[in-house]
Design a protein around this motif. Structure first.
Motif, PDB file in Angstrom:
ATOM      1  N   ARG A 124     -17.483  28.327 -57.623  1.00 37.65           N
ATOM      2  CA  ARG A 124     -18.118  28.487 -55.948  1.00 37.65           C
ATOM      3  C   ARG A 124     -19.866  28.063 -56.204  1.00 37.65           C
ATOM      4  O   ARG A 124     -20.593  27.442 -55.569  1.00 37.65           O
ATOM      5  CB  ARG A 124     -18.168  29.800 -55.567  1.00 37.65           C
ATOM      6  N   TYR A 125     -20.265  28.323 -57.322  1.00 36.49           N
ATOM      7  CA  TYR A 125     -21.825  28.244 -57.787  1.00 36.49           C
ATOM      8  C   TYR A 125     -21.782  26.512 -57.575  1.00 36.49           C
ATOM      9  O   TYR A 125     -22.927  26.056 -57.051  1.00 36.49           O
ATOM     10  CB  TYR A 125     -22.046  28.496 -59.208  1.00 36.49           C
ATOM     11  N   VAL A 126     -20.998  25.675 -58.340  1.00 37.47           N
ATOM     12  CA  VAL A 126     -21.189  24.372 -58.538  1.00 37.47           C
ATOM     13  C   VAL A 126     -20.910  23.754 -57.158  1.00 37.47           C
ATOM     14  O   VAL A 126     -21.537  22.714 -56.812  1.00 37.47           O
ATOM     15  CB  VAL A 126     -20.273  23.750 -59.592  1.00 37.47           C
ATOM     16  N   ALA A 127     -19.923  24.253 -56.515  1.00 39.42           N
ATOM     17  CA  ALA A 127     -19.646  23.804 -55.166  1.00 39.42           C
ATOM     18  C   ALA A 127     -20.498  23.688 -54.308  1.00 39.42           C
ATOM     19  O   ALA A 127     -20.936  22.953 -53.305  1.00 39.42           O
ATOM     20  CB  ALA A 127     -18.120  24.495 -54.472  1.00 39.42           C
ATOM     21  N   PRO A 131     -22.957  20.279 -55.046  1.00 42.53           N
ATOM     22  CA  PRO A 131     -21.761  19.791 -54.552  1.00 42.53           C
ATOM     23  C   PRO A 131     -21.357  18.242 -54.823  1.00 42.53           C
ATOM     24  O   PRO A 131     -20.088  18.048 -54.856  1.00 42.53           O
ATOM     25  CB  PRO A 131     -21.709  19.996 -52.841  1.00 42.53           C
ATOM     26  N   LEU A 132     -22.129  17.409 -55.052  1.00 37.95           N
ATOM     27  CA  LEU A 132     -21.823  16.016 -55.203  1.00 37.95           C
ATOM     28  C   LEU A 132     -21.307  16.062 -56.695  1.00 37.95           C
ATOM     29  O   LEU A 132     -20.587  14.949 -56.862  1.00 37.95           O
ATOM     30  CB  LEU A 132     -23.170  15.284 -55.273  1.00 37.95           C
ATOM     31  N   ARG A 133     -21.648  16.907 -57.590  1.00 39.45           N
ATOM     32  CA  ARG A 133     -21.083  16.743 -59.062  1.00 39.45           C
ATOM     33  C   ARG A 133     -19.764  17.638 -59.272  1.00 39.45           C
ATOM     34  O   ARG A 133     -19.310  17.895 -60.160  1.00 39.45           O
ATOM     35  CB  ARG A 133     -22.146  17.089 -59.882  1.00 39.45           C
ATOM     36  N   HIS A 134     -19.485  18.277 -58.211  1.00 36.71           N
ATOM     37  CA  HIS A 134     -18.332  19.421 -58.297  1.00 36.71           C
ATOM     38  C   HIS A 134     -16.947  18.759 -58.886  1.00 36.71           C
ATOM     39  O   HIS A 134     -16.501  19.016 -59.777  1.00 36.71           O
ATOM     40  CB  HIS A 134     -17.991  19.881 -57.129  1.00 36.71           C
ATOM     41  N   ALA A 135     -16.600  17.616 -58.121  1.00 32.82           N
ATOM     42  CA  ALA A 135     -15.608  16.914 -58.574  1.00 32.82           C
ATOM     43  C   ALA A 135     -15.575  16.555 -60.102  1.00 32.82           C
ATOM     44  O   ALA A 135     -14.575  16.301 -60.690  1.00 32.82           O
ATOM     45  CB  ALA A 135     -15.185  16.033 -57.361  1.00 32.82           C
ATOM     46  N   THR A 136     -16.510  15.760 -60.208  1.00 31.15           N
ATOM     47  CA  THR A 136     -16.833  15.485 -61.546  1.00 31.15           C
ATOM     48  C   THR A 136     -16.637  16.582 -62.711  1.00 31.15           C
ATOM     49  O   THR A 136     -16.116  16.264 -63.859  1.00 31.15           O
ATOM     50  CB  THR A 136     -18.268  14.412 -61.762  1.00 31.15           C
ATOM     51  N   THR A 227     -29.703  29.547 -52.657  1.00 23.25           N
ATOM     52  CA  THR A 227     -29.123  28.141 -52.141  1.00 23.25           C
ATOM     53  C   THR A 227     -28.663  27.941 -50.801  1.00 23.25           C
ATOM     54  O   THR A 227     -29.174  27.390 -49.919  1.00 23.25           O
ATOM     55  CB  THR A 227     -28.199  27.384 -52.914  1.00 23.25           C
ATOM     56  N   VAL A 228     -27.907  29.123 -50.471  1.00 29.29           N
ATOM     57  CA  VAL A 228     -27.467  29.069 -49.088  1.00 29.29           C
ATOM     58  C   VAL A 228     -28.420  29.580 -48.077  1.00 29.29           C
ATOM     59  O   VAL A 228     -28.558  28.644 -47.142  1.00 29.29           O
ATOM     60  CB  VAL A 228     -26.376  30.162 -48.950  1.00 29.29           C
ATOM     61  N   PHE A 229     -29.379  30.356 -48.506  1.00 34.11           N
ATOM     62  CA  PHE A 229     -30.324  30.601 -47.620  1.00 34.11           C
ATOM     63  C   PHE A 229     -31.412  29.558 -47.369  1.00 34.11           C
ATOM     64  O   PHE A 229     -32.352  29.661 -46.342  1.00 34.11           O
ATOM     65  CB  PHE A 229     -31.068  31.775 -47.882  1.00 34.11           C
ATOM     66  N   GLN A 230     -31.256  28.622 -48.127  1.00 31.94           N
ATOM     67  CA  GLN A 230     -32.455  27.673 -48.174  1.00 31.94           C
ATOM     68  C   GLN A 230     -31.800  26.380 -47.244  1.00 31.94           C
ATOM     69  O   GLN A 230     -32.584  25.363 -47.096  1.00 31.94           O
ATOM     70  CB  GLN A 230     -32.677  27.037 -49.493  1.00 31.94           C
ATOM     71  N   LEU A 231     -30.613  26.475 -46.924  1.00 34.73           N
ATOM     72  CA  LEU A 231     -30.014  25.386 -46.020  1.00 34.73           C
ATOM     73  C   LEU A 231     -30.740  25.337 -44.645  1.00 34.73           C
ATOM     74  O   LEU A 231     -30.614  26.336 -44.211  1.00 34.73           O
ATOM     75  CB  LEU A 231     -28.468  25.648 -45.972  1.00 34.73           C
ATOM     76  N   LYS A 239     -21.014  28.621 -43.112  1.00 37.36           N
ATOM     77  CA  LYS A 239     -19.903  27.968 -43.708  1.00 37.36           C
ATOM     78  C   LYS A 239     -19.845  28.261 -45.143  1.00 37.36           C
ATOM     79  O   LYS A 239     -18.891  28.836 -45.711  1.00 37.36           O
ATOM     80  CB  LYS A 239     -19.692  26.503 -43.235  1.00 37.36           C
ATOM     81  N   ALA A 240     -20.936  27.971 -45.996  1.00 43.47           N
ATOM     82  CA  ALA A 240     -21.140  28.281 -47.140  1.00 43.47           C
ATOM     83  C   ALA A 240     -20.966  29.666 -47.385  1.00 43.47           C
ATOM     84  O   ALA A 240     -20.167  30.212 -48.492  1.00 43.47           O
ATOM     85  CB  ALA A 240     -22.466  27.766 -47.682  1.00 43.47           C
ATOM     86  N   PHE A 241     -21.701  30.639 -46.635  1.00 50.29           N
ATOM     87  CA  PHE A 241     -21.400  32.133 -46.948  1.00 50.29           C
ATOM     88  C   PHE A 241     -19.785  32.636 -46.720  1.00 50.29           C
ATOM     89  O   PHE A 241     -19.230  33.302 -47.455  1.00 50.29           O
ATOM     90  CB  PHE A 241     -22.404  32.724 -46.245  1.00 50.29           C
ATOM     91  N   ASN A 242     -19.290  32.075 -45.818  1.00 49.48           N
ATOM     92  CA  ASN A 242     -18.009  32.353 -45.579  1.00 49.48           C
ATOM     93  C   ASN A 242     -16.880  32.127 -46.651  1.00 49.48           C
ATOM     94  O   ASN A 242     -15.914  32.980 -46.870  1.00 49.48           O
ATOM     95  CB  ASN A 242     -17.167  31.838 -44.133  1.00 49.48           C
ATOM     96  N   THR A 243     -17.188  31.007 -47.374  1.00 47.83           N
ATOM     97  CA  THR A 243     -16.472  30.598 -48.430  1.00 47.83           C
ATOM     98  C   THR A 243     -16.477  31.573 -49.760  1.00 47.83           C
ATOM     99  O   THR A 243     -15.351  31.644 -50.568  1.00 47.83           O
ATOM    100  CB  THR A 243     -16.847  29.340 -48.815  1.00 47.83           C
ATOM    101  N   CYS A 244     -17.586  32.398 -49.347  1.00 49.93           N
ATOM    102  CA  CYS A 244     -17.654  33.517 -50.849  1.00 49.93           C
ATOM    103  C   CYS A 244     -17.170  34.732 -50.477  1.00 49.93           C
ATOM    104  O   CYS A 244     -17.052  35.614 -51.383  1.00 49.93           O
ATOM    105  CB  CYS A 244     -19.097  33.109 -51.344  1.00 49.93           C
TER     106      CYS A 244
END
Length: 316
Positions: A124-127, A131-136, A227-231, A239-244
């Motif tokens: 979740r931290y990387v995602a 996010p751009l490097r998560h899949a890698t 990070t979420v609060f800076q969006l 959306k980011a908070f709900n995933t966690c």
């Protein structure tokens, strides 16, 4: 079974007494325990089935969830059948080696689950934070390495405690274990020999696993929240908070129960024994019971696919 100076030499059979002080109501306590076990088995099996069958869920977040579900199935199955045998069928005896096997499996699966929760937090931290490097970063090879790594870590740390008990404990003050399953400290207390090294090693393992994992999980979520609060967009933050949320609920119930069980069992000498036993039993039963409910309610993809499976079975 040879008795020497009031102690028993290398007993082949041990006796689990269940919940001391509550023997008269153990049959009733077994009912909610059995219901929790059935729900845990059904819920976690559904999650495993859905993730296996649905290719869109073959991503790190759900693969870790499948690993967690498999661990929960094993953890609850390690203790519940024998526990119900004690509560309902008055079958308290267990072979010494079987008791050590149960102890090893329980603590290995606990340590594995803690490692999986750490891996989920890092995912979740990387995602969220990168996010751009998560899949890698979270490639298939990394997932395999993490799965093997958390399992090996658990086995390597738990195995010495089994060997210490097997090789060092020759004389037992009693063969009666004041517990409902083969817990490490409950077995250590049976020995007539000096058990300080076993107690120290048990503390070392607990703090190595729980302490290490909790520190890094906490650091991960602190950074996630920053990070979420800076969006800039409110919708993106929600959306980011709900995933966690689901992950946070699972982390809290696992580690809070772990600490309550750990500290009351080792430092709560004034607390009645049945409280120790109930807390440690709930620590093993509640996470497998609650995890599929939490993820089923909070994660839409899991909820939708589980409902689809259930509805399709009814209509077929």
């Amino acid at each position: 079974m040879l008795t020497v100076n009031g102690s028993v030499f290398m007993p082949s059979v041990l006796t689990l007494i269940g919940i001391p002080g509550l023997e008269s109501v153990q049959c009733w306590i077994g009912i909610p325990f059995c219901v929790m076990y059935i729900i845990a088995m059904i819920g976690n099996s559904l999650i495993l089935f859905v993730i296996k069958m649905e290719e869109s869920l073959h991503i790190p977040m759900y693969i870790f969830l499948a690993m967690l579900a498999a661990t929960d199935v094993g953890l609850s199955t390690c203790i519940l059948p024998k526990m119900l045998g004690i509560f309902w069928f008055h079958s308290p005896n267990i072979f010494h080696d079987a008791c050590l096997l149960q102890m090893g499996l329980i603590h290995t699966l606990q340590a594995t689950e803690s490692g999986i929760l750490l891996a989920m937090a890092l995912d979740r931290y990387v995602a969220i934070c990168n996010p751009l490097r998560h899949a890698t970063i979270f490639s298939q090879q990394l997932l395999i390495n993490l799965g093997v790594g958390v399992t090996l870590r658990a086995v390597i740390l738990i195995l010495p405690s089994l060997l210490l008990i097997k090789c060092r404990f020759k004389h037992y003050r009693t063969t009666v274990i004041s517990h409902s399953y083969c817990e490490h400290m409950a077995i250590v207390k049976l020995a007539a020999e000096d058990v300080r090294i076993n107690k120290i090693y048990g503390l070392f393992v607990a703090f190595t696993i729980l302490g290490f994992d909790i520190i890094f999980i906490t650091l991960s979520y602190v950074q996630i929240f920053v990070t979420v609060f800076q969006l800039p967009q409110k919708e993106a933050r929600l959306k980011a908070f709900n995933t966690c949320i689901a992950h946070i609920c699972v982390f809290l119930q696992f580690y809070l129960l772990a600490f309550f069980s750990f500290f009351t069992h080792r430092f709560g000498s004034h607390i009645p024994p049945y409280v120790h036993i109930l807390l440690s039993s709930l620590y093993l039963l509640v996470p497998p019971f609650l995890n599929p409910i939490v993820y089923g309610v909070k994660i839409k993809q899991i909820r939708d696919h589980v409902l689809y499976v259930l509805i399709s079975k009814k209509t077929s």
